[in-house]
Design a protein around this motif. Structure first.
Motif, PDB file in Angstrom:
ATOM      1  N   PHE A 160      53.395  79.828  55.472  1.00 30.18           N
ATOM      2  CA  PHE A 160      53.809  78.468  55.713  1.00 30.18           C
ATOM      3  C   PHE A 160      55.467  78.215  55.670  1.00 30.18           C
ATOM      4  CE2 PHE A 160      50.429  78.730  52.279  1.00 30.18           C
ATOM      5  CZ  PHE A 160      49.555  78.110  53.110  1.00 30.18           C
ATOM      6  N   VAL A 161      55.671  77.714  56.505  1.00 24.82           N
ATOM      7  CA  VAL A 161      57.331  77.306  56.791  1.00 24.82           C
ATOM      8  C   VAL A 161      57.609  75.900  56.738  1.00 24.82           C
ATOM      9  CG1 VAL A 161      59.160  77.558  58.533  1.00 24.82           C
ATOM     10  CG2 VAL A 161      57.077  79.188  58.646  1.00 24.82           C
ATOM     11  N   CYS A 162      58.922  75.877  55.958  1.00 23.17           N
ATOM     12  CA  CYS A 162      59.247  74.531  55.818  1.00 23.17           C
ATOM     13  C   CYS A 162      60.749  74.530  55.739  1.00 23.17           C
ATOM     14  CB  CYS A 162      58.984  73.863  54.328  1.00 23.17           C
ATOM     15  SG  CYS A 162      59.614  74.870  52.834  1.00 23.17           S
ATOM     16  N   GLY A 163      61.429  73.113  55.979  1.00 27.81           N
ATOM     17  CA  GLY A 163      62.854  73.020  56.190  1.00 27.81           C
ATOM     18  C   GLY A 163      63.155  71.697  56.059  1.00 27.81           C
ATOM     19  N   HIS A 164      64.707  71.625  55.798  1.00 26.06           N
ATOM     20  CA  HIS A 164      65.332  70.421  55.524  1.00 26.06           C
ATOM     21  C   HIS A 164      66.273  70.313  56.898  1.00 26.06           C
ATOM     22  CE1 HIS A 164      68.746  68.150  53.735  1.00 26.06           C
ATOM     23  NE2 HIS A 164      67.823  67.237  53.857  1.00 26.06           N
ATOM     24  N   SER A 165      66.278  68.990  57.274  1.00 23.83           N
ATOM     25  CA  SER A 165      67.453  68.536  58.344  1.00 23.83           C
ATOM     26  C   SER A 165      67.120  69.487  59.629  1.00 23.83           C
ATOM     27  CB  SER A 165      68.797  68.578  57.774  1.00 23.83           C
ATOM     28  OG  SER A 165      69.736  68.119  58.340  1.00 23.83           O
ATOM     29  N   ALA A 166      68.265  70.138  60.046  1.00 22.78           N
ATOM     30  CA  ALA A 166      68.303  70.977  61.083  1.00 22.78           C
ATOM     31  C   ALA A 166      67.294  72.296  60.622  1.00 22.78           C
ATOM     32  CB  ALA A 166      69.595  71.765  61.116  1.00 22.78           C
ATOM     33  N   GLY A 167      67.092  72.694  59.401  1.00 19.24           N
ATOM     34  CA  GLY A 167      65.828  73.625  59.172  1.00 19.24           C
ATOM     35  C   GLY A 167      64.623  72.953  59.379  1.00 19.24           C
ATOM     36  N   ALA A 168      64.717  71.675  59.293  1.00 17.80           N
ATOM     37  CA  ALA A 168      63.280  70.919  59.494  1.00 17.80           C
ATOM     38  C   ALA A 168      62.947  70.988  61.371  1.00 17.80           C
ATOM     39  CB  ALA A 168      63.066  69.565  59.094  1.00 17.80           C
ATOM     40  N   TYR A 169      64.107  70.541  61.786  1.00 18.62           N
ATOM     41  CA  TYR A 169      63.924  70.859  63.301  1.00 18.62           C
ATOM     42  C   TYR A 169      63.124  72.242  63.695  1.00 18.62           C
ATOM     43  CZ  TYR A 169      66.838  66.717  64.477  1.00 18.62           C
ATOM     44  OH  TYR A 169      67.094  65.410  64.372  1.00 18.62           O
ATOM     45  N   MET A 170      63.800  73.288  63.039  1.00 16.93           N
ATOM     46  CA  MET A 170      63.147  74.655  63.219  1.00 16.93           C
ATOM     47  C   MET A 170      61.980  74.988  62.874  1.00 16.93           C
ATOM     48  SD  MET A 170      64.443  77.347  64.906  1.00 16.93           S
ATOM     49  CE  MET A 170      63.149  78.116  65.218  1.00 16.93           C
ATOM     50  N   ALA A 171      61.705  74.408  61.698  1.00 18.33           N
ATOM     51  CA  ALA A 171      60.114  74.317  60.889  1.00 18.33           C
ATOM     52  C   ALA A 171      59.101  73.577  62.034  1.00 18.33           C
ATOM     53  CB  ALA A 171      59.913  73.546  59.796  1.00 18.33           C
ATOM     54  N   TYR A 172      59.586  72.428  62.779  1.00 13.24           N
ATOM     55  CA  TYR A 172      58.547  72.099  63.700  1.00 13.24           C
ATOM     56  C   TYR A 172      58.664  72.891  64.896  1.00 13.24           C
ATOM     57  CZ  TYR A 172      57.062  67.140  62.532  1.00 13.24           C
ATOM     58  OH  TYR A 172      56.510  66.038  62.164  1.00 13.24           O
ATOM     59  N   ARG A 173      59.780  73.331  65.342  1.00 12.37           N
ATOM     60  CA  ARG A 173      59.630  74.395  66.490  1.00 12.37           C
ATOM     61  C   ARG A 173      58.650  75.577  65.906  1.00 12.37           C
ATOM     62  NH1 ARG A 173      64.097  76.097  70.617  1.00 12.37           N
ATOM     63  NH2 ARG A 173      62.741  77.043  72.196  1.00 12.37           N
ATOM     64  N   THR A 174      58.899  75.982  64.996  1.00 19.19           N
ATOM     65  CA  THR A 174      57.746  77.178  64.462  1.00 19.19           C
ATOM     66  C   THR A 174      56.582  76.620  64.508  1.00 19.19           C
ATOM     67  OG1 THR A 174      59.530  77.868  62.868  1.00 19.19           O
ATOM     68  CG2 THR A 174      57.452  78.589  62.617  1.00 19.19           C
ATOM     69  N   GLY A 175      56.111  75.373  64.085  1.00 19.81           N
ATOM     70  CA  GLY A 175      54.703  74.855  64.369  1.00 19.81           C
ATOM     71  C   GLY A 175      54.136  74.954  65.602  1.00 19.81           C
ATOM     72  N   VAL A 176      55.065  74.555  66.683  1.00 17.17           N
ATOM     73  CA  VAL A 176      54.549  74.654  67.926  1.00 17.17           C
ATOM     74  C   VAL A 176      54.287  76.206  68.405  1.00 17.17           C
ATOM     75  CG1 VAL A 176      55.266  73.937  70.261  1.00 17.17           C
ATOM     76  CG2 VAL A 176      55.534  72.276  68.357  1.00 17.17           C
ATOM     77  N   GLU A 177      55.465  77.018  68.328  1.00 17.38           N
ATOM     78  CA  GLU A 177      55.566  78.035  68.986  1.00 17.38           C
ATOM     79  C   GLU A 177      55.181  79.362  68.017  1.00 17.38           C
ATOM     80  OE1 GLU A 177      58.889  78.819  71.541  1.00 17.38           O
ATOM     81  OE2 GLU A 177      59.534  76.861  70.985  1.00 17.38           O
ATOM     82  N   LEU A 178      54.979  79.222  66.821  1.00 17.99           N
ATOM     83  CA  LEU A 178      54.174  80.221  66.081  1.00 17.99           C
ATOM     84  C   LEU A 178      53.040  79.678  65.374  1.00 17.99           C
ATOM     85  CD1 LEU A 178      57.545  81.836  64.227  1.00 17.99           C
ATOM     86  CD2 LEU A 178      56.281  82.777  66.211  1.00 17.99           C
ATOM     87  N   SER A 179      52.391  78.834  65.863  1.00 21.23           N
ATOM     88  CA  SER A 179      51.058  78.448  65.429  1.00 21.23           C
ATOM     89  C   SER A 179      49.830  79.546  65.361  1.00 21.23           C
ATOM     90  CB  SER A 179      50.689  77.410  66.235  1.00 21.23           C
ATOM     91  OG  SER A 179      50.310  77.657  67.341  1.00 21.23           O
ATOM     92  N   ASP A 180      50.016  80.624  66.244  1.00 21.44           N
ATOM     93  CA  ASP A 180      49.377  81.788  66.015  1.00 21.44           C
ATOM     94  C   ASP A 180      49.397  82.316  64.627  1.00 21.44           C
ATOM     95  OD1 ASP A 180      51.727  82.549  66.918  1.00 21.44           O
ATOM     96  OD2 ASP A 180      51.226  84.318  67.630  1.00 21.44           O
ATOM     97  N   LEU A 181      50.566  82.308  63.992  1.00 25.21           N
ATOM     98  CA  LEU A 181      50.827  82.791  62.514  1.00 25.21           C
ATOM     99  C   LEU A 181      50.801  82.118  61.475  1.00 25.21           C
ATOM    100  CD1 LEU A 181      53.616  85.417  63.628  1.00 25.21           C
ATOM    101  CD2 LEU A 181      51.259  85.738  63.624  1.00 25.21           C
TER     102      LEU A 181
END
Length: 272
Positions: A107-128
């Protein structure tokens, strides 16, 4: 590049079998150390038995390359020269090997800029990744002089659950979305809609409202591979990481969601 991450492994769980992994991504100008105090996940990891990791961003103001798109020559705050997706993919693989983390419960979570990155992770690392948690963030697209660079946000390659926590008093990442000179960020409902469609969840969510706390939850269930997408709004929260005093513990809300949303489709063999 040399990348760093703080890792907390609950001593009582060592040797007890694979544990869930929660990676927390700090906001701009923050650090993994700061995320430890902000989230309180170390104590929760000891209580619930998961590995807590706090990655350090390095782009520009110690931020993340969390926005989609690429601007020619874009560096610094645009962070085109930092591949944080590759970093997080490598980090997940390393923690599987060194900390006996469970590939089905990443699971990946983030706040503010980290939340932007968490969303990008959900898109581009959804295999993991089984699920991502967003705290006052958005799906962002890079802009140049106020004009979006034309990036298309790709659909995730695998189903991924999402919980998005939004403070309705947030004046930095506004619930309704906004356009800035360097960033176009989607509204919270549009972010939710993106993953509801990608996961093929029910188009109508089930809403529950707590007038005493000012917290409203809207859950979209029925997604592929058991995925769900949830929007949680906190009426009395600004751009901070919500606490009980504001009506909701973001950390507890995230873990409650993560713990019930493992990946039911096996991660890609050899991924990471």
């Amino acid at each position: 590049l040399t990348r760093t991450c703080l890792v907390h492994v609950p001593a009582s769980r060592e040797g007890a079998g694979p544990m869930p992994l929660v990676i927390t991504l700090h906001g701009a100008r923050g650090s993994g150390k700061g995320a430890v105090g902000m989230s309180g996940f170390d104590a929760m990891a000891d209580r619930y038995g998961f590995v807590a990791a706090y990655a350090d961003g390095i782009a520009a103001d110690r931020s993340w390359n969390g926005l989609f798109g690429k601007i020619p020559g874009g560096q610094g705050i645009l962070a085109d020269d930092v591949d944080d997706i590759a970093f997080l993919r490598a980090l997940i693989g390393l923690l599987h090997t060194t900390c006996n983390t469970d590939p089905a419960r990443v699971f990946v979570c983030g706040h503010s800029a980290g939340a932007y990155m968490a969303y990008r992770t959900g898109v581009e690392l959804s295999d993991l990744v089984a699920a991502v948690g967003i705290v006052n963030g958005s799906l962002g697209i890079k802009s140049l002089d106020g004009k979006p660079c034309g990036a298309t946000i790709p659909a995730p390659v695998a189903p991924v659950s999402v919980i998005h926590i939004a403070g309705l008093k947030d004046g930095v990442v506004k619930f309704a979305g906004a356009q800035t000179p360097k960033n176009l960020f989607k509204s919270a409902p549009d972010c939710i809609g993106f993953f509801v469609e990608a996961d093929q969840c029910n188009a109508t969510g089930k809403e529950t409202k707590d007038d005493a706390t000012g917290v409203t939850r809207t859950l979209y269930s029925g997604g592929k591979a058991g995925t769900e997408v949830e929007l949680v709004t906190v009426a009395n929260c600004d751009h901070s990481w919500p606490t009980v005093a504001q009506g909701l513990s973001a950390s507890q809300e995230l873990w409650s969601f993560f713990s019930t949303h493992p990946k039911t489709i096996a991660p890609t063999p050899g991924a990471g």
